[in-house]
Design a protein around this motif. Structure first.
Motif, PDB file in Angstrom:
ATOM      1  N   VAL A 213       6.652  11.533  -3.059  1.00  0.00           N
ATOM      2  CA  VAL A 213       7.074  10.790  -1.864  1.00  0.00           C
ATOM      3  C   VAL A 213       5.851  10.092  -1.276  1.00  0.00           C
ATOM      4  CG1 VAL A 213       8.023  11.104   0.474  1.00  0.00           C
ATOM      5  CG2 VAL A 213       8.917  12.464  -1.416  1.00  0.00           C
ATOM      6  N   CYS A 214       6.034   8.914  -0.690  1.00  0.00           N
ATOM      7  CA  CYS A 214       4.939   8.265   0.046  1.00  0.00           C
ATOM      8  C   CYS A 214       5.517   7.341   1.105  1.00  0.00           C
ATOM      9  CB  CYS A 214       4.011   7.508  -0.901  1.00  0.00           C
ATOM     10  SG  CYS A 214       4.749   6.062  -1.647  1.00  0.00           S
ATOM     11  N   ASP A 215       4.637   6.796   1.946  1.00  0.00           N
ATOM     12  CA  ASP A 215       5.027   5.762   2.905  1.00  0.00           C
ATOM     13  C   ASP A 215       4.573   4.430   2.302  1.00  0.00           C
ATOM     14  OD1 ASP A 215       5.686   7.955   4.449  1.00  0.00           O
ATOM     15  OD2 ASP A 215       3.794   7.917   5.566  1.00  0.00           O
ATOM     16  N   ILE A 216       5.365   3.399   2.486  1.00  0.00           N
ATOM     17  CA  ILE A 216       5.061   2.117   1.841  1.00  0.00           C
ATOM     18  C   ILE A 216       4.814   1.061   2.920  1.00  0.00           C
ATOM     19  CG2 ILE A 216       5.974   0.304   0.323  1.00  0.00           C
ATOM     20  CD1 ILE A 216       7.554   2.469  -1.136  1.00  0.00           C
ATOM     21  N   HIS A 217       3.662   0.415   2.818  1.00  0.00           N
ATOM     22  CA  HIS A 217       3.290  -0.604   3.809  1.00  0.00           C
ATOM     23  C   HIS A 217       3.256  -1.966   3.116  1.00  0.00           C
ATOM     24  CE1 HIS A 217      -0.004  -2.596   6.407  1.00  0.00           C
ATOM     25  NE2 HIS A 217       1.153  -2.690   7.025  1.00  0.00           N
ATOM     26  N   VAL A 218       3.987  -2.929   3.657  1.00  0.00           N
ATOM     27  CA  VAL A 218       3.996  -4.277   3.061  1.00  0.00           C
ATOM     28  C   VAL A 218       3.703  -5.328   4.131  1.00  0.00           C
ATOM     29  CG1 VAL A 218       5.552  -3.901   1.095  1.00  0.00           C
ATOM     30  CG2 VAL A 218       6.544  -4.366   3.327  1.00  0.00           C
ATOM     31  N   THR A 219       3.041  -6.392   3.702  1.00  0.00           N
ATOM     32  CA  THR A 219       2.854  -7.553   4.584  1.00  0.00           C
ATOM     33  C   THR A 219       3.193  -8.817   3.790  1.00  0.00           C
ATOM     34  OG1 THR A 219       0.515  -7.666   4.009  1.00  0.00           O
ATOM     35  CG2 THR A 219       1.058  -6.493   6.041  1.00  0.00           C
ATOM     36  N   THR A 220       3.427  -9.905   4.515  1.00  0.00           N
ATOM     37  CA  THR A 220       3.799 -11.191   3.894  1.00  0.00           C
ATOM     38  C   THR A 220       2.852 -11.522   2.746  1.00  0.00           C
ATOM     39  OG1 THR A 220       4.478 -11.903   6.063  1.00  0.00           O
ATOM     40  CG2 THR A 220       4.250 -13.631   4.388  1.00  0.00           C
ATOM     41  N   SER A 221       3.410 -11.954   1.632  1.00  0.00           N
ATOM     42  CA  SER A 221       2.590 -12.142   0.430  1.00  0.00           C
ATOM     43  C   SER A 221       2.901 -13.459  -0.253  1.00  0.00           C
ATOM     44  CB  SER A 221       2.857 -11.002  -0.555  1.00  0.00           C
ATOM     45  OG  SER A 221       2.562  -9.765   0.027  1.00  0.00           O
TER      46      SER A 221
ATOM     47  N   GLU B  33       0.860  -1.198   0.000  1.00  0.00           N
ATOM     48  CA  GLU B  33       0.000   0.000   0.000  1.00  0.00           C
ATOM     49  C   GLU B  33       0.888   1.237   0.000  1.00  0.00           C
ATOM     50  OE1 GLU B  33      -3.589  -0.113   2.922  1.00  0.00           O
ATOM     51  OE2 GLU B  33      -1.815  -0.929   3.945  1.00  0.00           O
ATOM     52  N   TYR B  34       0.391   2.292  -0.640  1.00  0.00           N
ATOM     53  CA  TYR B  34       1.114   3.570  -0.675  1.00  0.00           C
ATOM     54  C   TYR B  34       0.303   4.574   0.118  1.00  0.00           C
ATOM     55  CZ  TYR B  34       2.593   0.731  -4.554  1.00  0.00           C
ATOM     56  OH  TYR B  34       3.001  -0.339  -5.306  1.00  0.00           O
ATOM     57  N   LEU B  35       0.886   5.108   1.166  1.00  0.00           N
ATOM     58  CA  LEU B  35       0.144   5.981   2.072  1.00  0.00           C
ATOM     59  C   LEU B  35       0.747   7.378   2.038  1.00  0.00           C
ATOM     60  CD1 LEU B  35       0.218   3.449   5.056  1.00  0.00           C
ATOM     61  CD2 LEU B  35      -1.615   3.733   3.363  1.00  0.00           C
TER      62      LEU B  35
END
Ligand code: S3P
Length: 458
Positions: free
Chosen positions: A309-317, A297-299
């Motif tokens: 610029v953005c914040d990047i959220h990742v989870t196990t995929s 996700e890009y926040l």
């Protein structure tokens, strides 16, 4: 830092930032030096490559104060550089070598540039030729089209250069030389490469325009927009008055890439990486993650100092292989080692093509990646312009499943991106992963292993 070893992580969790963008940090120092007045950089990347840029300009009489990620540059204008009586040391940095050459070609001083063994084997013909076409006196001292380079600066004239490679270093070198010409200098590249020079020079008061063959102005691209698959032409008008600027350097997506991949391939993971430069000419790895089925996700999307610029959220995929080629390649060229590691943890096969430029990076990254993936037990093959990586469901031709990923002693070739990519592979491998030269991470990310330790749960 010595004798680091990486073992399997139970999970990757946390909230981190990564150091400033390397490309933008180099350019901030260079453009600040040839602007008038003070340039202030915050979030500067205090790594060995950017320090090489600072040291070259200090040697040419520019007053630069550096306190970690805070840099003040007292610019002296387009013609303010002083001749240095020694050899300007570019260290391991291709960006320093190629961009500075454009400035030195138009400055009325004599200069010699040289760097480490890697720099002395990297191709410089790609800048020597166009600069000579502009009337520059530049030569490879050993006659092998590599550094050391001798540049006797003088009057230049405009050209329209058709670059055979999509290289921001080549494009930037010519645009910087174009500052010293009367009239318009243009560079056409086969595919749009990173556009930090164009964005930042405009911020300093220059006039740079980019038109793709579809007539799209690249400065209007937004996060997630498509980088065109057609050629791009940048035009600069010579002789501007550049004025010192305040620049907040965003986090480097090339450094964030290691943690993005860690968060996707390690079990039970959830990671937020804040303040990452997502300029579409750099963010190809995000497209590849999406193609592979990543939870990403890009926040908080925003513009900082002209960059997205953005914040990047990742989870196990649960990732699946894909093809990585064409117009995407220049937008992720430095991320291919860690993309290859990600591909090894996907199902199916990943093909990386159109990436022959990998052979002329800090090491031959086709060879370095394939050698180390194989050392960890991954099935993969080098190709002329990339590689093929078989994922975790790979079965032998006789139907047996022999695939596993295990720790290895990584042969880094003293290439920072190889060391960091394989540290991430070590997080999913059985046993221990160690390195012949972990200190090379200092080129772009001196605190890489400390940040990694913070987010690993054993
Ligand atoms: C860079 C451009 C890229 C990249 C390098 C930094 C830049 O090189 O690989 O790490 O800052 O312009 P090329 O332009 O040679 O592809």
């Amino acid at each position: 830092m010595n004798n680091i070893s990486i073992t399997k992580a139970n999970s990757i969790k946390g909230q981190i930032t990564v150091p400033g963008d390397k490309s933008i940090s180099h350019r901030g120092v260079m453009f600040g030096a040839i602007a008038e007045g003070l340039t202030e950089l915050t979030g500067f990347l205090d790594g060995a490559d950017c320090r090489s840029t600072i040291s070259c300009f200090r040697n040419m009489g520019i007053d630069i104060k550096q306190d970690n990620d805070h840099v003040l540059i007292q610019g002296k204008g387009l013609y303010g550089l002083k001749e240095y009586n020694g050899t300007l040391d570019v260290g391991n940095s291709g960006t320093t070598t190629r961009l500075i050459s454009g400035i030195l070609a138009g400055s009325p001083i004599h200069s010699t540039l040289n760097g480490d063994a890697s720099i002395q084997s990297r191709p410089m013909k790609r800048i020597i030729e166009p600069l000579q076409q502009m009337g520059a006196d530049i030569s490879s001292i050993k006659g092998n089209d590599c550094a050391p380079l001798q540049i006797n600066g003088g009057k230049l004239h405009t050209i329209h250069y058709n670059s055979p490679v999509a290289s921001a270093q080549v494009k930037s070198c010519i645009l910087l030389a174009g500052l010293y010409c009367d009239g318009e200098t243009t560079v056409t590249e086969p595919v749009l490469s990173r556009n930090h020079t164009e964005l930042m020079l405009n911020g300093f008061g220059a006039d740079v325009k980019t038109i793709t063959s579809q007539n799209t102005d690249s400065s209007n691209m937004s996060i997630g927009s498509k980088v065109t698959d057609t050629s791009a032409t940048a035009t600069i008008i010579g002789g501007p008055k550049l004025i010192g600027q305040q620049i907040a350097v965003p986090g480097d997506i090339s450094s964030a890439a290691y943690f993005i991949v860690a968060g996707l391939i390690c079990d039970n993971s959830d990671l937020l990486i804040e303040n990452v430069n997502c300029n579409p000419t750099r963010a190809g790895i995000l497209k590849v993650c999406e193609k592979m089925g990543a939870n990403i996700e890009y926040l908080n999307k925003r513009i900082v100092s002209g960059e997205e610029v953005c914040d990047i959220h990742v989870t196990t995929s649960d990732l699946h292989g894909c093809r990585v080629d064409g117009e995407l390649i220049p937008t992720l060229i430095d991320e291919i080692p860690v993309i290859a590691v990600m591909a090894s943890q996907a199902s199916g096969t990943t093909v990386i093509a159109d990436a022959a430029e990998l052979k002329v990076k800090e090491s031959n990254r086709i060879d370095s990646v394939v050698e180390n993936l194989r050392a960890m037990g991954i099935a993969c093959e080098p190709t002329d312009d990339g590689m093929i990586i078989h994922g975790r469901d790979f079965t032998n031709t006789d139907g047996s499943k022999s695939y596993s990923i295990h720790g290895a002693h990584i042969s880094t070739k003293s290439d920072h991106r190889i060391a960091m990519a394989f540290a991430i592979a070590g997080l999913v491998a059985d046993g221990k992963t160690s390195f012949d030269d972990e200190n090379c991470v200092a080129i772009s990310y001196p605190t890489f292993f400390q940040t990694l330790q913070k987010i690993i749960n054993k």
